[in-house]
Design an enzyme around this catalytic site. Structure first.
Site, PDB file in Angstrom:
ATOM      1  N   LYS A  14       0.562  -1.036  -0.113  1.00  0.00           N
ATOM      2  CA  LYS A  14      -0.085  -0.008   0.056  1.00  0.00           C
ATOM      3  C   LYS A  14       0.895   1.335  -0.128  1.00  0.00           C
ATOM      4  O   LYS A  14       0.809   2.112  -0.534  1.00  0.00           O
ATOM      5  CB  LYS A  14      -0.938  -0.048   1.209  1.00  0.00           C
ATOM      6  CG  LYS A  14      -1.977  -1.205   1.326  1.00  0.00           C
ATOM      7  CD  LYS A  14      -2.952  -0.853   2.215  1.00  0.00           C
ATOM      8  CE  LYS A  14      -2.326  -1.030   3.846  1.00  0.00           C
ATOM      9  NZ  LYS A  14      -1.656  -2.351   4.220  1.00  0.00           N
ATOM     10  N   ARG A  88      -9.697   0.855   8.675  1.00  0.00           N
ATOM     11  CA  ARG A  88      -9.250  -0.444   9.025  1.00  0.00           C
ATOM     12  C   ARG A  88     -10.323  -1.217   9.848  1.00  0.00           C
ATOM     13  O   ARG A  88     -10.120  -2.367  10.162  1.00  0.00           O
ATOM     14  CB  ARG A  88      -7.873  -0.443   9.976  1.00  0.00           C
ATOM     15  CG  ARG A  88      -6.568  -0.660   9.093  1.00  0.00           C
ATOM     16  CD  ARG A  88      -5.893  -0.621   9.989  1.00  0.00           C
ATOM     17  NE  ARG A  88      -4.253  -1.226   9.699  1.00  0.00           N
ATOM     18  CZ  ARG A  88      -3.329  -0.624   9.299  1.00  0.00           C
ATOM     19  NH1 ARG A  88      -3.312   0.521   8.924  1.00  0.00           N
ATOM     20  NH2 ARG A  88      -2.125  -1.491   9.306  1.00  0.00           N
ATOM     21  N   ARG A 127      11.141  -6.455   4.711  1.00  0.00           N
ATOM     22  CA  ARG A 127      11.085  -4.898   4.947  1.00  0.00           C
ATOM     23  C   ARG A 127      11.616  -4.653   6.252  1.00  0.00           C
ATOM     24  O   ARG A 127      12.085  -3.557   6.268  1.00  0.00           O
ATOM     25  CB  ARG A 127       9.595  -4.772   4.804  1.00  0.00           C
ATOM     26  CG  ARG A 127       9.303  -3.202   4.898  1.00  0.00           C
ATOM     27  CD  ARG A 127       7.808  -2.660   4.710  1.00  0.00           C
ATOM     28  NE  ARG A 127       7.084  -3.011   5.860  1.00  0.00           N
ATOM     29  CZ  ARG A 127       5.725  -2.796   5.709  1.00  0.00           C
ATOM     30  NH1 ARG A 127       5.127  -2.381   4.623  1.00  0.00           N
ATOM     31  NH2 ARG A 127       5.137  -2.793   6.993  1.00  0.00           N
ATOM     32  N   ARG A 133      11.364  -1.084  11.431  1.00  0.00           N
ATOM     33  CA  ARG A 133      10.054  -1.275  12.107  1.00  0.00           C
ATOM     34  C   ARG A 133       9.962  -2.749  13.139  1.00  0.00           C
ATOM     35  O   ARG A 133      10.218  -3.757  12.440  1.00  0.00           O
ATOM     36  CB  ARG A 133       8.773  -1.294  11.332  1.00  0.00           C
ATOM     37  CG  ARG A 133       8.499   0.110  10.991  1.00  0.00           C
ATOM     38  CD  ARG A 133       7.346   0.108   9.883  1.00  0.00           C
ATOM     39  NE  ARG A 133       6.205  -0.532  10.298  1.00  0.00           N
ATOM     40  CZ  ARG A 133       4.952  -0.418   9.655  1.00  0.00           C
ATOM     41  NH1 ARG A 133       5.077   0.049   8.526  1.00  0.00           N
ATOM     42  NH2 ARG A 133       3.965  -1.358  10.254  1.00  0.00           N
ATOM     43  N   ARG A 145      -0.715  -9.084  13.314  1.00  0.00           N
ATOM     44  CA  ARG A 145      -1.184  -8.184  12.277  1.00  0.00           C
ATOM     45  C   ARG A 145      -2.147  -8.712  11.263  1.00  0.00           C
ATOM     46  O   ARG A 145      -3.194  -8.250  10.898  1.00  0.00           O
ATOM     47  CB  ARG A 145       0.051  -7.458  11.752  1.00  0.00           C
ATOM     48  CG  ARG A 145       0.644  -6.557  12.838  1.00  0.00           C
ATOM     49  CD  ARG A 145       2.022  -6.030  12.502  1.00  0.00           C
ATOM     50  NE  ARG A 145       1.958  -4.976  11.259  1.00  0.00           N
ATOM     51  CZ  ARG A 145       2.993  -4.895  10.369  1.00  0.00           C
ATOM     52  NH1 ARG A 145       4.098  -5.403  10.678  1.00  0.00           N
ATOM     53  NH2 ARG A 145       2.850  -4.017   9.569  1.00  0.00           N
TER      54      ARG A 145
END
Ligand code: AMP
Length: 193
Positions: A14, A88, A127, A133, A145
């Site tokens: 996204k 969300r 990532r 992160r 998640r």
């Protein structure tokens, strides 16, 4: 005004694709995750958001909706907005509808990136190397998640499907290929907006 909800599970691409759409169509890109991460870490709001996000849980709706509305209000002259990572929950989607209706506009389209779960997990782990992160680095947080997405967020697609606004896009392939699919879906929709 063009209001694009860019939707998909964590790791669907996204953020990457939002930047492309922003450049191509001259839109404002709002990522609620980015907004939370940019808060002053000493502030109560940042601490509250972190207490949820570091575990892979959703920040409560009332806080998130307030943050989103404040962010959108920073761009009164925007010709369009890409909403990345918002809404969300169905409650957030309802709040966005109300907020936009009060401004005389509405969600134009939901572009939903579809990516198989195994690929999502592999992308998030990769990532983590560059994003730094913590919620990308820990397999149990990634799992949470994705489960939170399935339980609380996936129903939001049905909310927009029932409004005839959902376009599902294959989110597997090169970044360029996926961008092209998004442009095609958006251009075919824009004629109807
Ligand atoms: P993201 O950068 O979109 O992956 O978001 C990172 C984290 O921020 C999420 O795991 C949530 O904890 C929080 N977050 C971002 N957007 C929302 C939202 N719309 N509703 C609730 N929590 C959110």
């Amino acid at each position: 005004m063009l209001n694009i909800v860019l939707f998909g599970p964590p790791g669907a691409g996204k953020g990457t694709q939002s930047e492309r759409l922003k450049e191509k169509y001259g839109l404002v890109h709002i990522s609620t995750g980015d907004v939370f991460r940019a808060l002053d870490p000493q502030s109560d709001l940042a601490k509250l958001a972190k207490s949820y996000s570091e575990k892979g849980n959703l920040v409560p709706d009332d806080v998130t909706i307030q943050i989103l509305e404040a962010e959108v209000s920073k761009f009164p002259d925007a010709k369009g907005v890409i909403y990345d990572g918002f809404p969300r929950t169905t409650a957030q989607a309802e709040a966005l509808d109300k907020f936009l209706a009060a401004k005389g506009t509405s969600v134009s389209v939901m572009l939903s990136l579809v990516v198989p779960e195994e690929e999502l997990k592999a992308r998030l782990v990769a990532r983590a190397e560059v994003s730094g992160r913590k919620d990308d680095a820990d397999p149990s947080i990634i799992e949470n998640r994705i489960n939170t997405y399935k339980k609380s967020t996936a129903p939001v697609a049905e909310f927009y499907r029932s409004q005839g606004k959902l376009s599902e896009i294959n989110g597997v392939g090169s970044i360029d290929d996926i961008s092209e699919r998004l442009y095609t879906a958006l251009d075919s929709r824009k004629t109807k907006i």
